[in-house]
Design a protein around this motif. Structure first.
Motif, PDB file in Angstrom:
ATOM      1  N   PHE A  43      -0.530   8.800   1.915  1.00  0.00           N
ATOM      2  CA  PHE A  43      -0.739   7.820   0.836  1.00  0.00           C
ATOM      3  C   PHE A  43       0.466   7.745  -0.111  1.00  0.00           C
ATOM      4  O   PHE A  43       0.871   6.677  -0.540  1.00  0.00           O
ATOM      5  N   GLU A  44       0.986   8.924  -0.442  1.00  0.00           N
ATOM      6  CA  GLU A  44       1.984   8.979  -1.520  1.00  0.00           C
ATOM      7  C   GLU A  44       3.320   8.434  -1.063  1.00  0.00           C
ATOM      8  O   GLU A  44       3.846   8.809  -0.017  1.00  0.00           O
ATOM      9  N   GLY A  45       3.865   7.538  -1.855  1.00  0.00           N
ATOM     10  CA  GLY A  45       5.177   6.971  -1.560  1.00  0.00           C
ATOM     11  C   GLY A  45       5.162   5.856  -0.527  1.00  0.00           C
ATOM     12  O   GLY A  45       6.199   5.263  -0.248  1.00  0.00           O
ATOM     13  N   THR A  46       4.002   5.546   0.031  1.00  0.00           N
ATOM     14  CA  THR A  46       3.930   4.495   1.046  1.00  0.00           C
ATOM     15  C   THR A  46       3.657   3.145   0.382  1.00  0.00           C
ATOM     16  O   THR A  46       2.725   3.026  -0.417  1.00  0.00           O
ATOM     17  N   TRP A  56      -2.396   3.201 -12.908  1.00  0.00           N
ATOM     18  CA  TRP A  56      -1.630   4.326 -12.375  1.00  0.00           C
ATOM     19  C   TRP A  56      -0.213   3.790 -12.239  1.00  0.00           C
ATOM     20  O   TRP A  56      -0.034   2.571 -12.232  1.00  0.00           O
ATOM     21  N   ASP A  57       0.773   4.629 -12.169  1.00  0.00           N
ATOM     22  CA  ASP A  57       2.120   4.068 -12.254  1.00  0.00           C
ATOM     23  C   ASP A  57       2.956   4.179 -10.989  1.00  0.00           C
ATOM     24  O   ASP A  57       4.075   3.683 -10.955  1.00  0.00           O
ATOM     25  N   SER A  58       2.445   4.797  -9.928  1.00  0.00           N
ATOM     26  CA  SER A  58       3.323   5.002  -8.775  1.00  0.00           C
ATOM     27  C   SER A  58       3.414   3.765  -7.879  1.00  0.00           C
ATOM     28  O   SER A  58       4.334   3.656  -7.079  1.00  0.00           O
ATOM     29  N   GLY A  59       2.476   2.839  -7.972  1.00  0.00           N
ATOM     30  CA  GLY A  59       2.570   1.581  -7.234  1.00  0.00           C
ATOM     31  C   GLY A  59       2.417   1.716  -5.730  1.00  0.00           C
ATOM     32  O   GLY A  59       2.581   0.740  -4.999  1.00  0.00           O
ATOM     33  N   ASP A  60       2.098   2.901  -5.229  1.00  0.00           N
ATOM     34  CA  ASP A  60       2.015   3.111  -3.781  1.00  0.00           C
ATOM     35  C   ASP A  60       0.562   3.065  -3.297  1.00  0.00           C
ATOM     36  O   ASP A  60      -0.352   2.765  -4.078  1.00  0.00           O
ATOM     37  N   CYS A  61       0.370   3.391  -2.032  1.00  0.00           N
ATOM     38  CA  CYS A  61      -0.983   3.344  -1.490  1.00  0.00           C
ATOM     39  C   CYS A  61      -1.896   4.326  -2.207  1.00  0.00           C
ATOM     40  O   CYS A  61      -3.079   4.057  -2.408  1.00  0.00           O
ATOM     41  N   PHE A  62      -1.337   5.461  -2.608  1.00  0.00           N
ATOM     42  CA  PHE A  62      -2.156   6.406  -3.355  1.00  0.00           C
ATOM     43  C   PHE A  62      -2.668   5.760  -4.645  1.00  0.00           C
ATOM     44  O   PHE A  62      -3.849   5.863  -4.975  1.00  0.00           O
ATOM     45  N   ALA A  63      -1.770   5.082  -5.370  1.00  0.00           N
ATOM     46  CA  ALA A  63      -2.163   4.478  -6.643  1.00  0.00           C
ATOM     47  C   ALA A  63      -3.252   3.427  -6.422  1.00  0.00           C
ATOM     48  O   ALA A  63      -4.224   3.355  -7.171  1.00  0.00           O
ATOM     49  N   LYS A 108      -4.658  -2.449   4.092  1.00  0.00           N
ATOM     50  CA  LYS A 108      -5.968  -2.107   3.541  1.00  0.00           C
ATOM     51  C   LYS A 108      -5.868  -1.760   2.070  1.00  0.00           C
ATOM     52  O   LYS A 108      -6.792  -1.995   1.292  1.00  0.00           O
ATOM     53  N   SER A 109      -4.727  -1.197   1.638  1.00  0.00           N
ATOM     54  CA  SER A 109      -4.612  -0.828   0.230  1.00  0.00           C
ATOM     55  C   SER A 109      -4.606  -2.068  -0.664  1.00  0.00           C
ATOM     56  O   SER A 109      -4.972  -1.996  -1.826  1.00  0.00           O
ATOM     57  N   PHE A 110      -4.209  -3.220  -0.117  1.00  0.00           N
ATOM     58  CA  PHE A 110      -4.333  -4.487  -0.857  1.00  0.00           C
ATOM     59  C   PHE A 110      -5.689  -5.125  -0.553  1.00  0.00           C
ATOM     60  O   PHE A 110      -6.296  -5.726  -1.414  1.00  0.00           O
TER      61      PHE A 110
END
Lengths: 498, 265
Positions: free
Chosen positions: A334-337, A383-390, A487-489
């Motif tokens: 998730f992170e960074g993706t 959340w501020d990372s903007g990635d799939c985790f966020a 899917k994250s969108f």
């Protein structure tokens, strides 16, 4: 402030004659100034005025003022495009070119977005899926084409990836397969079918779109909605959000091969849909929200039943979702993706979960509160990372907030009727209605003719703002991360294609 | 690992006992298959016809009597006719078995069976123990899609009956189609259909796929699947409840001991 701009509240009506019309140069400057000051382009469209005249119209949301702004300019066959200075106008101007055969000159990417017939259905339609796709050339460069029919049980759309090895350099998204002519079907309404068309224009957002529609009609007809109905609408809207967010969290787990949460959340999502059915008999909330109020009431017994179900849902969801967020192999994927920085999110005008996951505190319930949200406030989860985790984590934060909100509402439902008879819309009025669906900002712009019938019905689904975000999220990612990013969108095809 | 086991223990076993055990609880306000009560509609009364958004209700005059007929293939289950009828002629029941193998069996009138037959002998013979389906959303609003997809979750687990969604039409025994079929999706639907090896079945799920639903008559759509490819099973609803979809699929392949319809008492 310039008189060429009209400020109005969310769900307010104005007389069509009061809608400002300026020169194209002033209009452009107004829009540029407002966007520079932090406004968001909620809608940009062409509306027909008197014989053979067309007005380029912008609806801007101004969060600091808690207001909307309306501006318009007469437009001919062409006008200098806004997209070069305002990237969030990109998709809108492609829509305008396709729908009205009006050319935004200098637009860098002027291709059809829906392959729909031009000029209110009178003109020819481009052949679906046939366009000059962006192509990359070079050694070891290859193209991957997916869709319109996908491998999962999902809606159709076409994706083209330009890849070098496993890395995606560019993703082009070509939609329109779901185009049913919704906006055209709504013209001449309200009629018997109108509400059903609205409820199915994006079926997983039945409540979100139905509230936006009803709010617009209630504004046009000056129908005050009883407070009990507002509260029940809020309950239904948050149930819709919880159901879809939990389904997405499960599907995200599935896309990284973490099956426990996929299976648990798939089932819990069904439990939430069944909770909506306790309210109105339909798992998607069909038939609940109608102009003037809602059709089904909750007595103490049903409210108690709903609260018990929600307590079970909360317990099960917590175990399923926390398991996922505590698993290092999931976080590693998730992170960074698929990260979208806040600056990009603002420029391309992202809305909803995707915007909040990039750190924008954009939420209609907070910026332009309507209905129950005027009285009962929900914190904006960012959340501020903007990635799939966020995008996953913001969903989970919102699920918890929504559960709390529903419990609050059920414990203190206002007394009184659940509906008042809706009056017919007044003639020659315009109303702008925004709601926060589970995907994000929904915007309906409605204008009536001299007989009070809909002369214009403009729908902007949150997906319309966000599809381009998905394309950008994929840049420099592994192609195998596409399902996860997609899917994250989790955007709507039918809500976009209309 | 311990966390995974703890969560597994906490979530419990959730697959429903149906069809061998009881029917899963349906919501009290669930709108299932309607029944038409009498045949003594007052002369000149057209209330049900006037309020129906999709022209699903008709009044038929036979032998001096006027009676209502409701086409569940067009119906959005909005209950407008039920509420409008001054004589209580139309009522929506909790009957979840709405599917039918023949289009005309979707029309409900007084004295018709409580539910219609879904069995297709050809489907039973070829796919009775294993039915793999490719879903094609053709203008579907994602509600029918969601309630079809949910059948794969542990609660419904249609895999236990040998029914499964597969990724490619080449691996499929048939199509499950949702949506009114927009012109923009016609070619893709036909290509997917032709990519499925014969023998094959086609299942139309939702009023859009059966009749166009709320989009019937729109220039941009084809009023559903009929006329484009042959349909073996119709599953009405807007959207149909997952129980309705699963029951119809099991009826199509004639699951052992699956009840056959009897006339209404």
């Amino acid at each position: 402030m310039s008189p060429a701009i009209l400020f109005l509240c969310n769900g307010q009506r104005v007389d069509v004659t009061r809608c400002p019309v300026t020169s194209m140069a002033d209009f452009r400057q107004l829009v540029l100034d407002q966007i520079a000051d932090g406004a968001h382009l909620a809608a940009l469209f062409v509306r027909p005025a008197a014989t053979d005249r067309h007005l380029l119209t912008a609806v801007l949301s101004i969060p600091e003022a808690g207001q909307l702004a309306l501006a318009a300019a007469e437009v001919g066959q062409a006008y200098p495009c806004l997209t070069q200075q305002v990237p969030q106008a990109h998709w809108f101007e492609r829509e305008i070119a396709e729908q009205w055969a009006v050319t935004p000159e200098g637009h860098p990417w002027l291709k059809p977005i829906r392959f729909q017939p031009a000029c209110g259905g009178k003109g020819p339609a481009a052949r679906i899926g046939v366009t000059n796709f962006f192509a990359m050339e070079g050694d070891e460069v290859h193209e991957v084409a997916v869709g319109p029919v996908h491998a999962g049980v999902i809606e159709p759309g076409h994706f083209r990836f330009q890849c070098h090895g496993e890395t995606v350099y560019h993703l082009e998204i070509s939609l329109g397969y779901q185009h049913r002519g919704v906006e055209r079907a709504l013209i001449g309404g309200p009629g018997l079918r109108t509400i059903h068309t609205v409820e199915t224009l994006a079926g997983d957002t039945t409540i979100g779109h139905a509230i936006a529609y009803c709010q617009a009609v209630e504004a046009l007809s000056h129908t005050p909605v009883p407070s009990r109905a507002e509260a029940l609408r809020g309950v239904a809207a948050e149930l819709e959000r919880i159901a879809n967010h939990l389904g997405d969290l499960g599907a995200l787990a599935g896309d990284v091969g973490f099956l426990p949460t996929l299976n648990y959340c798939g089932r819990i999502r069904g439990d939430v849909l069944n909770a909506t059915a306790v309210l109105c008999g339909n798992r998607f909330g069909r038939g609940l929200v109608r102009p003037g109020g809602v059709t089904c009431d909750l007595d103490d017994r049903l409210a108690g039943l709903l609260k018990d179900r929600l307590a079970d849902i909360e317990r099960d969801a917590r175990s399923a979702v926390e398991l996922m967020f505590n698993t290092p192999s999931v976080l590693a994927r998730f992170e960074g993706t698929g990260a979208i920085p806040i600056q990009t999110a603002r420029e391309i005008g992202l809305v909803g979960v995707a915007a909040r996951a990039s750190g924008l505190d954009r939420d209609v319930r907070h910026e332009l509160p309507y209905g129950i949200y005027r009285l009962s406030h929900l914190p904006v989860c960012t959340w501020d990372s903007g990635d799939c985790f966020a995008r996953a984590y913001v969903r989970w934060l919102e699920v918890q907030q929504s559960l709390e909100f529903i419990n609050e509402q059920l414990n203190a439902l206002p007394e009184g009727p659940i509906a008042v008879p809706a009056k017919p819309p007044a003639a020659n009025q315009m109303a702008v209605s925004l709601t926060e669906g589970w995907r994000g900002q929904i915007c309906h712009v409605v204008q009536t003719d001299a007989l009070g019938r809909f002369a214009l019905y403009k729908v902007v689904d949150p997906s319309f703002h966000n599809w381009f975000g998905l394309a950008l999220a994929l840049r420099d990612q592994q192609i195998s991360d596409f399902p996860l990013c997609n899917k994250s969108f989790n955007l709507s095809y039918c809500g976009h294609d209309l | 690992m311990l966390d995974v086991i703890r969560a597994r223990w906490q979530q419990g076993y959730r697959t429903m006992k149906w069809p061998d055990g009881p029917i899963p609880p349906l919501p009290e306000r669930f709108a299932g298959r309607p029944v038409m009560q009498g045949r003594d509609c007052p002369a000149d009364c057209q209330r049900c016809v006037e309020v129906c958004p999709t022209a699903a209700v008709q009044i038929q005059a036979t032998e001096g009597h006027r009676a209502t007929r409701l086409d569940t293939g067009r119906c959005l289950f909005c209950r407008a006719c039920e509420e409008a009828c001054p004589k209580g002629q139309i009522s929506f029941t909790q009957e979840y078995r709405l599917g039918a193998a023949k289009r005309e069996d979707l029309i409900v009138e007084r004295g018709c069976p409580v539910f219609a037959p879904c069995l297709v002998e050809r489907a039973r013979r070829y796919f009775g123990r294993s039915l793999k389906l490719r879903e094609v959303s053709a203008g579907g609003c994602n509600a029918c899609e969601a309630d079809s997809n949910v059948l794969g979750t542990p609660a419904w687990d249609m895999g236990r009956f040998g029914v499964q969604f597969v990724a490619s039409p080449r691996h499929a025994d048939g199509l499950l189609v949702t949506g009114p079929v927009p012109e923009n999706m016609r070619e893709a639907l036909l290509k997917t259909y032709h990519a499925v090896p014969s023998p094959k079945v086609v299942i139309a799920v939702g009023s859009c796929a059966i009749s166009g639903g709320p989009y019937a008559g729109c220039r941009e759509v084809h009023n559903g699947v009929d006329g484009l490819i042959p349909v073996d099973l119709y599953v009405p609803g807007c959207p149909p409840h997952p129980l309705t979809i699963l029951a119809s699929l099991l009826g199509l392949v004639g699951r052992r001991n699956w009840p056959q319809p009897r006339p209404q008492e």
